[in-house]
Write a protein that holds these residues in place. Sequence first.
Motif, mmCIF file in Angstrom:
data_model
loop_
_atom_site.group_PDB
_atom_site.id
_atom_site.type_symbol
_atom_site.label_atom_id
_atom_site.label_comp_id
_atom_site.label_asym_id
_atom_site.label_seq_id
_atom_site.Cartn_x
_atom_site.Cartn_y
_atom_site.Cartn_z
ATOM 1 N N ASP A 459 104.852 43.020 130.796
ATOM 2 C CA ASP A 459 105.598 43.680 131.874
ATOM 3 C C ASP A 459 106.016 42.683 132.948
ATOM 4 O O ASP A 459 107.146 42.738 133.455
ATOM 5 N N PHE A 460 105.124 41.767 133.322
ATOM 6 C CA PHE A 460 105.470 40.800 134.366
ATOM 7 C C PHE A 460 106.572 39.851 133.871
ATOM 8 O O PHE A 460 107.450 39.440 134.641
ATOM 9 N N ILE A 461 106.561 39.504 132.580
ATOM 10 C CA ILE A 461 107.616 38.652 132.026
ATOM 11 C C ILE A 461 108.950 39.382 132.039
ATOM 12 O O ILE A 461 109.993 38.796 132.379
ATOM 13 N N MET A 462 108.942 40.651 131.721
ATOM 14 C CA MET A 462 110.187 41.419 131.688
ATOM 15 C C MET A 462 110.777 41.631 133.080
ATOM 16 O O MET A 462 111.956 41.961 133.222
ATOM 17 N N ARG A 463 109.965 41.438 134.119
ATOM 18 C CA ARG A 463 110.494 41.546 135.485
ATOM 19 C C ARG A 463 111.186 40.266 135.935
ATOM 20 O O ARG A 463 111.863 40.243 136.963
ATOM 21 N N LEU A 464 111.002 39.169 135.182
ATOM 22 C CA LEU A 464 111.626 37.886 135.530
ATOM 23 C C LEU A 464 113.077 37.860 135.068
ATOM 24 O O LEU A 464 113.422 38.485 134.055
ATOM 25 N N PRO A 465 113.967 37.143 135.779
ATOM 26 C CA PRO A 465 115.359 37.004 135.319
ATOM 27 C C PRO A 465 115.408 36.320 133.952
ATOM 28 O O PRO A 465 114.839 35.245 133.774
ATOM 29 N N MET A 478 108.025 27.468 138.988
ATOM 30 C CA MET A 478 108.652 28.739 139.375
ATOM 31 C C MET A 478 107.685 29.912 139.245
ATOM 32 O O MET A 478 108.031 31.037 139.594
ATOM 33 N N LEU A 479 106.468 29.642 138.751
ATOM 34 C CA LEU A 479 105.484 30.711 138.544
ATOM 35 C C LEU A 479 104.255 30.473 139.407
ATOM 36 O O LEU A 479 103.964 29.339 139.809
ATOM 37 N N SER A 480 103.505 31.525 139.660
ATOM 38 C CA SER A 480 102.248 31.388 140.393
ATOM 39 C C SER A 480 101.181 30.794 139.469
ATOM 40 O O SER A 480 101.340 30.763 138.245
#
Length: 585
Positions: A459-465, A478-480
Motif C-alpha cells: 500500500d505504501f508503495i502504491m501511494r508513491l508516484p 527519497m525514502l524514509s
Amino acid sequence: MEKKKAGGLSLLKRIFSYTRPYRTRLWTSIVLAIVLAVLAPVRPYLIQLSVDHYISNKLLQGLITITVIQLGILLLESVLRFVFMYTTNWLGQTVVNDIRQNVFKKIVHQQLSFFDNTPIGTLTTRTVNDIEAINDIFSEGLISIIADVLTIIAIMVIMLYTDWRLTLVSLSVFPVLILATYFFKESVNKSFHQVRNAVARLNAFVQEHITGMYVVQSFAAEDREIAKFTEINKDHRNANIKAIFAYSVFFPIVEIILAIAMGLLVWYGASRMLDYKVTQGVIIAFIMYLNLLFRPLRMLADKFNTLQMGLVAGERVLGVLDSEEYLHNNGTYVPAEVKGKVTFEQVAFEYKKDVPVLRGISFEARAGDTVALVGHTGAGKTSIISILNRLYEIKSGRILIDDKPLEEYDIHALRRHIGIVLQDVFLFSGTIYENITMRNHDIPLERVMEVCRLLGIHDFIMRLPGHYEFNVMERGNMLSQGQRQLLSFARALLYNPSILILDEATASVDTESEILIQQAIEKLIQGRTAIVIAHRLSTIRKANQIIVLDKGHIVEQGAHDELLQLKGIYQKMYTAAMSSEQQMA
C-alpha cells in the motif's frame, strides 16, 4: 592492497596481451607507422628534384607532373595518417574497455576485507582515471613513439645520403637537444607521478566526504574539511604547475635549437652553394628536413612521459587484478533446496592478521530454528553472519550448512538460499522494482508485489508516484529510513531463502514500520532457519536458542528462560533493556 612490482617491459607485455583479439588492428598500425616513416622525406626530396632539375632547366611539363605526384603523396600521407590515428585510438579504447571490464568484475568478486583496506575513491581512480591513462600507451605512447623514431631515422638517412657534411653541420646542436629532452622527461615524469597521486587523494577525499556529508554538517565541520580539501587540492595544483613550468621551458629551448640549426644550415649551405658544391634544391630540402625532424623531436620526450604514466597507471590497475583477496569460487555443490541446518565448529576469524575477532565459536541451529545473537558492541555478532555467507573467509574451524562445508557450495548457489537484512540499508539509484529484484528482470512484477503484500508494504508503495517504478535516487534518499528498511526486507525475502539473517533489522525504524516487520517476521520465519541480531532483547524472547557473545567468545547459550535463571550477562542485559524500554514508553 598489495601490488606485484613489475618492470616496464613485463608491464608492456601484459598490457599488449589484451590486443591479441585485435591483432589485425595492431599490425595495421605498425605497418602504417613504417609506411609513414618512409613517406616523410619523400616530399622534400621531390621539391629538391623540382628546383634543381625542372625549374632550373625550365621543364614545365615535368614540373607539372612532379607537382601532381607531390599532391598525390600528400593526399596519400594524409589518408594514411588518419587511418593510423584512428586505428591506434580505436585499439587503445577497445583495450581500455576490456581491462575496465576485467577490473570491475574483479572488484565485484573481492572479499569484503579488500574494501576494508582500500578507499573507495582509490578504486574509482583505478577503474576510471588509471585505466584511461592506459589508452595513451596506444594513442600517444609506444606505437606513436615507434612511428616518430622511424620517421627521424628515415629523415636522417636521406639527409646523410644527400649531403653528409651539411647534415653534420645542421645537426651539430643535436646533443644539446638530447640533453634538454632528458632533463625535461625527468622533470615532467616526477611531476606526473605527483599529479596522479594527488588525483587519487582528491577522489578518495571527495567520495568519502560526499558520502559522509550528513556527519560533516551535523558537527559543523565544513570549514575544517574545506581547509583539508584546500591542502590536497593545492598539492594537485602545484604538481601540475611543475609540469607546466617544464613544458614552458622545454618548448622555447627546442625552438631556439631549431633556429640555431637553421642558421648553421643557411650559413654553411650558402658558402658551399657559392662554391657550386650544393644546389638551391638541397638547401630548400634540408630546411624542410629539419622542420620534419624537429616536429617529432619536440613531442618525443612528452610521449615518453605519456608512456611512463601509462605504465604507472597500468601497474596500479594490474595490482587490482593481481590482488590475492579475490574470493575463489571453487565449490561445485548446487543444491536444489536447502533445509537450513547451520553448524559452527570451533570457528576462528580475524579481519586483520593476529587480531582475533571470533575465537572457537561452536553452535548448531537446527532447520527451522530461530537463533538470536546478543552481546555488546564489538562482541562479534555481525562477524558471525558475515562469514556465514562467505563475505569473509574464516581463519580456522568449519561452517556447515545441512552438514556440508561452505567451501563445497557454489558461492552463488549458497547465497541464493540466504536472505539478509542489515541495519544500514543500501539502495541503488533506480526504481523500487529494480532495487527489490537487484535488477534481475527475470523476476516478474507480480512476484514482487506478492512479497510486498505479504510484508504489508504494498500500500505504501502504491501511494508513491509511479508505484513500483518510483526512482528512489542514490542510496534511497527519497525514502524514509523505515521505508528503506522495509524494501530491504522485501529484497531479502523475494528469493524465498531457507536461512534468514536479520542484523538489527528493526533498530532504526519507526514504531509503525517495526510492527509491520515483526508481523511479517512471525509469518516468514516459520519453516526457515532465522539468525537474529537485535538490541531490543524483547524481540527475541521466542528464539529457540540465544547465544551471548563477549569479546569473540560464546559466554552463555540457551533459551530465554534458561538464561534468565543463570543470572549472568544475559539476565543483566535483559533487565537493563526492559527498564530502558519502559522509560521510553
